[in-house]
Motif scaffolding. Structure first.
Motif, mmCIF file in Angstrom:
data_model
loop_
_atom_site.group_PDB
_atom_site.id
_atom_site.type_symbol
_atom_site.label_atom_id
_atom_site.label_comp_id
_atom_site.label_asym_id
_atom_site.label_seq_id
_atom_site.Cartn_x
_atom_site.Cartn_y
_atom_site.Cartn_z
ATOM 1 N N ALA A 1 0.810 -1.232 0.000
ATOM 2 C CA ALA A 1 0.000 0.000 0.000
ATOM 3 C C ALA A 1 0.849 1.291 0.000
ATOM 4 C CB ALA A 1 -0.966 -0.014 1.187
ATOM 5 N N TRP A 53 3.754 1.730 -1.285
ATOM 6 C CA TRP A 53 4.362 1.805 -2.625
ATOM 7 C C TRP A 53 3.362 2.393 -3.626
ATOM 8 C CZ3 TRP A 53 3.356 -2.257 -6.576
ATOM 9 C CH2 TRP A 53 4.145 -2.119 -7.714
ATOM 10 N N VAL A 54 2.120 1.912 -3.544
ATOM 11 C CA VAL A 54 1.088 2.425 -4.440
ATOM 12 C C VAL A 54 0.830 3.907 -4.150
ATOM 13 C CG1 VAL A 54 -1.328 2.146 -5.170
ATOM 14 C CG2 VAL A 54 0.057 0.133 -4.718
ATOM 15 N N LEU A 55 0.929 4.271 -2.878
ATOM 16 C CA LEU A 55 0.760 5.683 -2.515
ATOM 17 C C LEU A 55 1.887 6.508 -3.131
ATOM 18 C CD1 LEU A 55 -0.746 7.819 -0.742
ATOM 19 C CD2 LEU A 55 0.906 7.308 1.052
ATOM 20 N N LYS A 79 3.527 5.877 -5.761
ATOM 21 C CA LYS A 79 3.354 5.931 -7.227
ATOM 22 C C LYS A 79 2.075 6.679 -7.615
ATOM 23 C CE LYS A 79 6.599 2.802 -8.571
ATOM 24 N NZ LYS A 79 7.529 2.988 -9.665
ATOM 25 N N GLY A 84 -0.875 5.803 -7.074
ATOM 26 C CA GLY A 84 -1.762 4.799 -7.664
ATOM 27 C C GLY A 84 -3.064 4.583 -6.914
ATOM 28 N N HIS A 85 -3.203 5.179 -5.707
ATOM 29 C CA HIS A 85 -4.475 5.011 -4.983
ATOM 30 C C HIS A 85 -5.519 5.909 -5.633
ATOM 31 C CE1 HIS A 85 -3.377 2.313 -1.797
ATOM 32 N NE2 HIS A 85 -2.307 3.023 -1.511
ATOM 33 N N VAL A 86 -6.576 5.273 -6.123
ATOM 34 C CA VAL A 86 -7.569 6.018 -6.899
ATOM 35 C C VAL A 86 -8.187 7.123 -6.051
ATOM 36 C CG1 VAL A 86 -9.519 4.464 -6.406
ATOM 37 C CG2 VAL A 86 -9.512 5.756 -8.502
ATOM 38 N N ARG A 87 -8.318 8.308 -6.643
ATOM 39 C CA ARG A 87 -8.943 9.428 -5.937
ATOM 40 C C ARG A 87 -9.621 10.347 -6.937
ATOM 41 N NH1 ARG A 87 -4.789 13.841 -3.675
ATOM 42 N NH2 ARG A 87 -3.721 14.423 -5.557
ATOM 43 N N MET A 88 -10.595 11.089 -6.464
ATOM 44 C CA MET A 88 -11.335 11.991 -7.344
ATOM 45 C C MET A 88 -10.595 13.309 -7.404
ATOM 46 S SD MET A 88 -15.182 11.189 -6.060
ATOM 47 C CE MET A 88 -15.635 12.891 -6.263
ATOM 48 N N ALA A 146 -10.301 15.250 -10.161
ATOM 49 C CA ALA A 146 -10.690 16.105 -11.290
ATOM 50 C C ALA A 146 -10.977 17.531 -10.822
ATOM 51 C CB ALA A 146 -11.897 15.514 -11.987
ATOM 52 N N SER A 186 -4.941 6.876 -13.282
ATOM 53 C CA SER A 186 -5.530 6.064 -14.340
ATOM 54 C C SER A 186 -5.639 4.630 -13.874
ATOM 55 C CB SER A 186 -4.677 6.140 -15.598
ATOM 56 O OG SER A 186 -3.410 5.622 -15.331
ATOM 57 N N THR A 187 -5.501 4.460 -12.568
ATOM 58 C CA THR A 187 -5.555 3.106 -12.045
ATOM 59 C C THR A 187 -7.005 2.702 -11.837
ATOM 60 O OG1 THR A 187 -3.593 3.710 -10.863
ATOM 61 C CG2 THR A 187 -4.556 1.617 -10.294
ATOM 62 N N GLY A 188 -7.365 1.559 -12.293
ATOM 63 C CA GLY A 188 -8.735 1.096 -12.130
ATOM 64 C C GLY A 188 -8.865 -0.277 -12.723
ATOM 65 N N LEU A 189 -10.122 -0.740 -12.778
ATOM 66 C CA LEU A 189 -10.321 -2.089 -13.315
ATOM 67 C C LEU A 189 -10.621 -2.041 -14.788
ATOM 68 C CD1 LEU A 189 -12.364 -3.552 -10.420
ATOM 69 C CD2 LEU A 189 -10.269 -4.449 -11.280
#
Lengths: 167, 436
Positions: free
Chosen positions: A63, A65-67, A69, A71-75, A77, A164-167
């Motif tokens: 977790a 590491w993803v932070l 990068k 990479g943790h999805v957030r709004m 915009a 841009s991380t997502g499913l």
């Protein structure tokens, strides 16, 4: 601060790579389990448990590491529409919230693990583990997340990656 | 109204923090910490929350998520998927809106091989869009189909999101995966029909061009060599479940292994591409599973505080039929999708939707597939559609964000039509799972 972040990068990236490799190794383990079963070479009754714990541990170890990068999805915009001064302020508030909740995760993760150690609790399945060992990735994760948010607080930049991380 | 206060605290905290651009996982973590302090007895509640985090992700049923992502990443990073799209390109002859149809056809093929919507859009955007722009295709028929095909990826197995939904809602994974096949193909057929009709009525939107002449043999052979072997991945995943050889998790591992073997067979597997696939799989999987871990007691706190029961009683007093209830639930998801990401949508709505569907006797697979489509719509609806931003990343400054919204709009309407059809004819969804 830059030097702190440099060394933190080694720790966080190392944990992240371990996490990514562990997740991929799950493929091999499950395939091996199926092969052993269908070739009637015996059984790997512990395989399911190992897969479960690897996925769990890799999630918490990876977790931070993803932070790092972004990479943790957030709004974000709405955030990108703000001017850079306000954006930096909001980013600082987000980092402070991150430090606070990660610290709670670390403290209560430690308390849960410590309680399990004191009460000598074990998880009995195909394999037997001391529960404190199972709980230990959570305080470690909380601690490293705190460090990573702390680093972001002082080294936040406008070059935040577009999520841009997502499913 | 005690439950109203609990509802406000929990949903309000998540909503406010997400609006502040706090990462979704940390927004749920904060709400749960607050909820544990207020409703679960403070310190004891926090220890119980932490312990619950272990069991939430140490779950064998969640293992297909990283495996499905790994499968798609292998085929994407090694370039095997690109060859498949080239083969589809050769196969399709001169028809109106040809390149859009190639994008939709290639996207549907890749949907059956990959569990990731984002990978699908990024790949098709990178491969097909420059060619479409060169041939003078309008944004509506170039970017639109590429973004829309993401919806098909979410429905046709392997779908990581379907596995997540099944796991969170405790639905049978195999049945939910099978339930998405016919609606996914229906959607692909509708999109293709739309492209053909629209480009026939207005050829300027997708100008015809002189294609390189190929013999039938030159057209068929790439399909046989580059696409047909890839069906091994799909067969490994769905075939092994249907044949009862493997559980959904095991089938996902077989699928990932077959993707690796195929990449090696095509001599495209390098250490670099393998490492990139491993790294991206790790990143995406950790992101998803960490949200699952951080949101672990969210629904329990809502239930414990009486918020779920209170809201449910209020809703059920309206005496809705299952059809109306489903329509309302889908409307909530579609509106929510304009502002919130896919996983959060599930986590926020499931604590209310599941007991509501249960009380009204709604088929869970029908609900699951409908939810997937409604959630997918959120990917291409303004202002925060994730695929809109992925597409913006692909096109750079060539097109403004409004043009991308406009390109997605007809496909949003088409997906709403599919949703309405499935609402009225649930058998389209439940037909295949009934054979499992």
């Amino acid at each position: 601060m830059v030097r702190f972040d440099y060394w933190l990068g080694y720790l966080v990236n190392g944990l992240g790579m371990t996490s990514a490799l562990a997740i991929s190794a799950v493929t091999v383990l499950i395939a091996l389990d199926i092969a052993v079963r269908y070739l009637k070479l015996g059984a790997l009754p512990w395989a399911v448990e190992i897969v479960e714990y690897v996925i769990y541990a890799a999630t918490f170890v990876g977790a931070p590491w993803v932070l790092r990068k972004h990479g943790h999805v957030r709004m974000d915009a709405m955030l990108t529409k703000l001017n850079s001064g306000v954006r930096r302020f909001v980013d600082a508030v987000v980092s402070l919230i991150g430090i606070f909740v990660s610290a709670i995760l670390m403290v209560y993760g430690y308390i849960a693990a410590h309680n399990a150690w004191q009460e000598n609790l074990f998880a009995y399945k195909s394999l037997t583990y001391p529960e404190w060992l199972l709980l230990s990735p959570i305080p470690v994760c909380g601690f490293v997340l705190c460090l990573q948010f702390f680093s972001r607080l002082f080294l936040s930049s406008d070059k935040e990656a577009v999520t841009s991380t997502g499913l | 109204m005690e439950w109203g206060y609990a509802l406000l605290v929990m949903l309000g905290t998540v909503g406010f923090l997400m609006l502040l651009s706090v990462p979704v996982a940390f927004a749920f973590l904060s709400a749960n910490i607050l909820g544990a302090v207020l409703f679960l007895g403070g310190s004891a509640g926090l220890v119980s929350f932490v312990r619950g985090m272990v069991s939430s992700v140490a779950n064998y049923n969640l293992a297909p998520i990283p495996l499905f992502i790994f499968m798609g990443e292998i085929l994407f990073r090694t370039g095997v998927a690109y060859s498949a799209i080239n083969a589809v390109d050769r196969l399709i002859s001169k028809v109106p809106g040809r390149l859009s149809i190639v994008a939709l056809g290639g996207g549907t093929v890749f949907s059956a091989l990959s569990g990731s919507t984002i990978a699908n859009t990024a790949m098709l955007g990178g491969v097909m869009l420059p060619e479409m722009q060169k041939r003078g295709y309008s944004p509506a028929l170039s970017m639109g189909p590429i973004m829309a095909v993401g919806g098909i990826a979410m429905l046709i197995p392997p779908s990581a999101l379907a596995v997540l939904l099944a796991s969170l809602a405790r639905m049978p994974v195999a049945e939910l995966l099978a339930g998405g096949i016919i609606p996914g193909l229906l959607m692909a057929g509708l999109f293709i029909s739309y492209v053909v009709v629209r480009s026939s009525l207005n050829p300027r939107l997708a100008p015809t061009y002189d294609m390189q002449k190929f013999t039938w043999r030159e057209r068929i052979v790439p399909f046989l060599t580059d696409v047909l072997p890839l069906s091994l991945v799909f067969i490994s995943v769905l075939g092994s479940i249907i044949a009862g050889i493997a559980s959904p998790t095991e089938s996902a591992a077989l699928g990932a292994l077959s993707a690796l073997l195929l990449a090696a067979y095509y001599r495209k597997l390098s250490w670099r591409s393998l490492w990139m696939a491993i790294e991206e799989t790790g990143k995406t999987s950790v992101m998803i599973l960490f949200i699952v871990a951080c949101s672990t007691t969210f629904s329990q706190i809502l239930a414990f505080s009486g918020a779920t029961d209170g809201a449910l009683t209020l809703i059920l007093q309206r005496e809705m039929t299952p059809l109306v209830a489903m329509a309302v639930m889908m409307m909530v998801l579609v509106v929510l999708g304009c502002f919130v990401d896919q996983i959060s949508m599930m986590l926020i709505t499931l604590p209310f939707f599941l007991p509501m569907a249960d009380a009204l006797g709604v088929n869970e697979i029908w609900l699951g597939v409908m939810m997937l489509i409604a959630i997918e719509l959120g990917l291409i609806t303004p202002p925060f559609g994730l695929l809109i931003f992925v597409m913006k990343g692909v096109v750079g400054d060539s097109y403004g964000i409004r043009t991308i919204y406009a390109a997605a709009f007809p496909f949003v309407l088409l997906e709403l039509i599919v949703l309405a059809v499935l609402l009225l004819i649930p058998n389209i969804v439940t037909f295949l799972p009934s054979y499992l």
